[in-house]
Design a protein around this motif. Structure first.
Motif, PDB file in Angstrom:
ATOM      1  N   LYS A  49       8.280  11.022   3.446  1.00 30.14           N
ATOM      2  CA  LYS A  49       8.225  11.808   4.672  1.00 30.14           C
ATOM      3  C   LYS A  49       6.839  12.425   4.828  1.00 30.14           C
ATOM      4  CE  LYS A  49      10.504  15.515   7.108  1.00 30.14           C
ATOM      5  NZ  LYS A  49      11.385  16.644   7.040  1.00 30.14           N
ATOM      6  N   ASP A  50       6.315  12.391   6.025  1.00 35.05           N
ATOM      7  CA  ASP A  50       5.032  12.988   6.421  1.00 35.05           C
ATOM      8  C   ASP A  50       3.807  12.284   5.851  1.00 35.05           C
ATOM      9  OD1 ASP A  50       6.429  14.904   7.916  1.00 35.05           O
ATOM     10  OD2 ASP A  50       6.538  16.270   6.205  1.00 35.05           O
ATOM     11  N   PHE A  51       3.974  11.130   5.201  1.00 38.75           N
ATOM     12  CA  PHE A  51       2.817  10.370   4.740  1.00 38.75           C
ATOM     13  C   PHE A  51       2.410   9.367   5.811  1.00 38.75           C
ATOM     14  CE2 PHE A  51       3.667  11.980   0.550  1.00 38.75           C
ATOM     15  CZ  PHE A  51       2.457  11.878  -0.121  1.00 38.75           C
ATOM     16  N   ARG A  52       1.125   9.035   5.818  1.00 34.12           N
ATOM     17  CA  ARG A  52       0.615   7.974   6.680  1.00 34.12           C
ATOM     18  C   ARG A  52       0.189   6.805   5.795  1.00 34.12           C
ATOM     19  NH1 ARG A  52      -3.035  12.020   8.535  1.00 34.12           N
ATOM     20  NH2 ARG A  52      -4.656  10.613   7.773  1.00 34.12           N
ATOM     21  N   LYS A  53       0.068   5.651   6.422  1.00 34.02           N
ATOM     22  CA  LYS A  53      -0.277   4.435   5.702  1.00 34.02           C
ATOM     23  C   LYS A  53      -1.614   4.561   4.954  1.00 34.02           C
ATOM     24  CE  LYS A  53      -0.962  -0.395   6.924  1.00 34.02           C
ATOM     25  NZ  LYS A  53      -0.852  -1.329   8.019  1.00 34.02           N
ATOM     26  N   ASP A  54      -2.597   5.213   5.579  1.00 40.31           N
ATOM     27  CA  ASP A  54      -3.910   5.323   4.948  1.00 40.31           C
ATOM     28  C   ASP A  54      -3.938   6.313   3.787  1.00 40.31           C
ATOM     29  OD1 ASP A  54      -3.531   7.371   6.865  1.00 40.31           O
ATOM     30  OD2 ASP A  54      -5.678   7.738   6.979  1.00 40.31           O
ATOM     31  N   GLN A  55      -2.839   7.008   3.538  1.00 38.55           N
ATOM     32  CA  GLN A  55      -2.762   7.955   2.422  1.00 38.55           C
ATOM     33  C   GLN A  55      -2.080   7.339   1.197  1.00 38.55           C
ATOM     34  OE1 GLN A  55      -0.580  10.933   4.622  1.00 38.55           O
ATOM     35  NE2 GLN A  55      -2.446  12.080   5.097  1.00 38.55           N
ATOM     36  N   LEU A  56      -1.770   6.043   1.266  1.00 39.99           N
ATOM     37  CA  LEU A  56      -1.039   5.357   0.196  1.00 39.99           C
ATOM     38  C   LEU A  56      -1.882   4.240  -0.409  1.00 39.99           C
ATOM     39  CD1 LEU A  56       2.338   5.001   2.096  1.00 39.99           C
ATOM     40  CD2 LEU A  56       1.767   6.703   0.367  1.00 39.99           C
ATOM     41  N   LYS A  57      -1.649   3.975  -1.693  1.00 37.48           N
ATOM     42  CA  LYS A  57      -2.294   2.864  -2.388  1.00 37.48           C
ATOM     43  C   LYS A  57      -1.242   2.110  -3.186  1.00 37.48           C
ATOM     44  CE  LYS A  57      -6.980   4.489  -3.085  1.00 37.48           C
ATOM     45  NZ  LYS A  57      -8.006   4.774  -4.088  1.00 37.48           N
ATOM     46  N   VAL A  58      -1.342   0.776  -3.150  1.00 33.76           N
ATOM     47  CA  VAL A  58      -0.490  -0.091  -3.956  1.00 33.76           C
ATOM     48  C   VAL A  58      -1.435  -0.992  -4.732  1.00 33.76           C
ATOM     49  CG1 VAL A  58       1.299  -1.860  -3.932  1.00 33.76           C
ATOM     50  CG2 VAL A  58       1.351  -0.028  -2.238  1.00 33.76           C
ATOM     51  N   HIS A  59      -1.313  -1.002  -6.065  1.00 36.27           N
ATOM     52  CA  HIS A  59      -2.226  -1.772  -6.909  1.00 36.27           C
ATOM     53  C   HIS A  59      -1.438  -2.548  -7.958  1.00 36.27           C
ATOM     54  CE1 HIS A  59      -5.783  -2.805  -9.210  1.00 36.27           C
ATOM     55  NE2 HIS A  59      -5.174  -2.357 -10.288  1.00 36.27           N
ATOM     56  N   PHE A  60      -1.778  -3.834  -8.108  1.00 36.69           N
ATOM     57  CA  PHE A  60      -1.186  -4.663  -9.154  1.00 36.69           C
ATOM     58  C   PHE A  60      -2.258  -4.919 -10.190  1.00 36.69           C
ATOM     59  CE2 PHE A  60       1.933  -7.377 -10.938  1.00 36.69           C
ATOM     60  CZ  PHE A  60       1.252  -8.412 -11.524  1.00 36.69           C
ATOM     61  N   GLY A  61      -2.036  -4.437 -11.410  1.00 38.67           N
ATOM     62  CA  GLY A  61      -3.011  -4.589 -12.482  1.00 38.67           C
ATOM     63  C   GLY A  61      -2.842  -5.887 -13.249  1.00 38.67           C
ATOM     64  N   ASN A  62      -3.881  -6.266 -13.997  1.00 41.41           N
ATOM     65  CA  ASN A  62      -3.846  -7.478 -14.816  1.00 41.41           C
ATOM     66  C   ASN A  62      -2.770  -7.421 -15.887  1.00 41.41           C
ATOM     67  OD1 ASN A  62      -5.946  -8.590 -13.395  1.00 41.41           O
ATOM     68  ND2 ASN A  62      -7.510  -7.855 -14.801  1.00 41.41           N
TER      69      ASN A  62
END
Length: 174
Positions: A28-41
């Motif tokens: 709730k109240d988050f925007r797309k540009d405030q999120l990170k999704v990362h897949f590590g090695n």
């Protein structure tokens, strides 16, 4: 003025499936540009985000998931609307396809996986790479989207004479 952070754990559901796993975050109240999704090695999927709360206070979270051994890392997709949805596709073995047919109680079932990017307005969440084309997979036959379109167009062109002949015999010859 320095930021002070408040850590929190968002509501999260991990749904396991045969063809793919889905992770859903209530943010709730988050925007797309405030999120990170990362897949590590190392096979770890990291989801994090931060946003301002009030004044110099910020709220943040970070959650890590070990991905299944049979996942397809290049096809992991993230989509954000009111919630964040992360799709983790898995390799489908011939044994899984056969099991699906048997469970269908004799019905002919073709397992067809259509992977779509799941992006909102053609954009992906930071850290997730896009595939150049969609991949279609029917059992063990794999073709890309362009080839599938060519095959479909060829079938339509080949069927046209039969359709015309059918209508000629049906309506012109009593």
């Amino acid at each position: 003025m320095s930021r002070s952070y408040i850590d929190f754990q968002p509501d999260c559901q991990y749904k396991e499936g045969e063809a793919q796993d889905i992770i859903e975050f209530q943010l709730k109240d988050f925007r797309k540009d405030q999120l990170k999704v990362h897949f590590g090695n190392n096979g770890v999927l990291t989801i994090s985000g931060e946003r301002p709360l009030e004044g110099s206070k910020w709220i943040r979270f970070c959650k890590e998931f070990a991905t299944p051994k049979d996942c397809k890392p290049t096809e992991i997709r993230a989509r954000f609307s009111t919630s964040l949805y992360i799709t983790i596709p898995k390799e489908i073995t011939p044994l899984q396809v056969a099991t699906t047919v048997v469970q269908g109680k004799g019905k002919l079932e073709q397992e067809r996986s259509i992977r779509q990017s799941g992006d909102v307005a053609g954009e992906s969440v930071t850290g997730i790479s896009k595939m150049a084309r969609h991949e279609w997979s029917i059992s063990r036959l794999k073709i890309d989207g362009k080839t599938a379109m060519k095959i479909g167009a060829s079938l339509i062109v080949a069927a046209m004479p039969f359709i015309v002949l059918f209508h000629v015999f049906k309506f012109k010859i009593p």
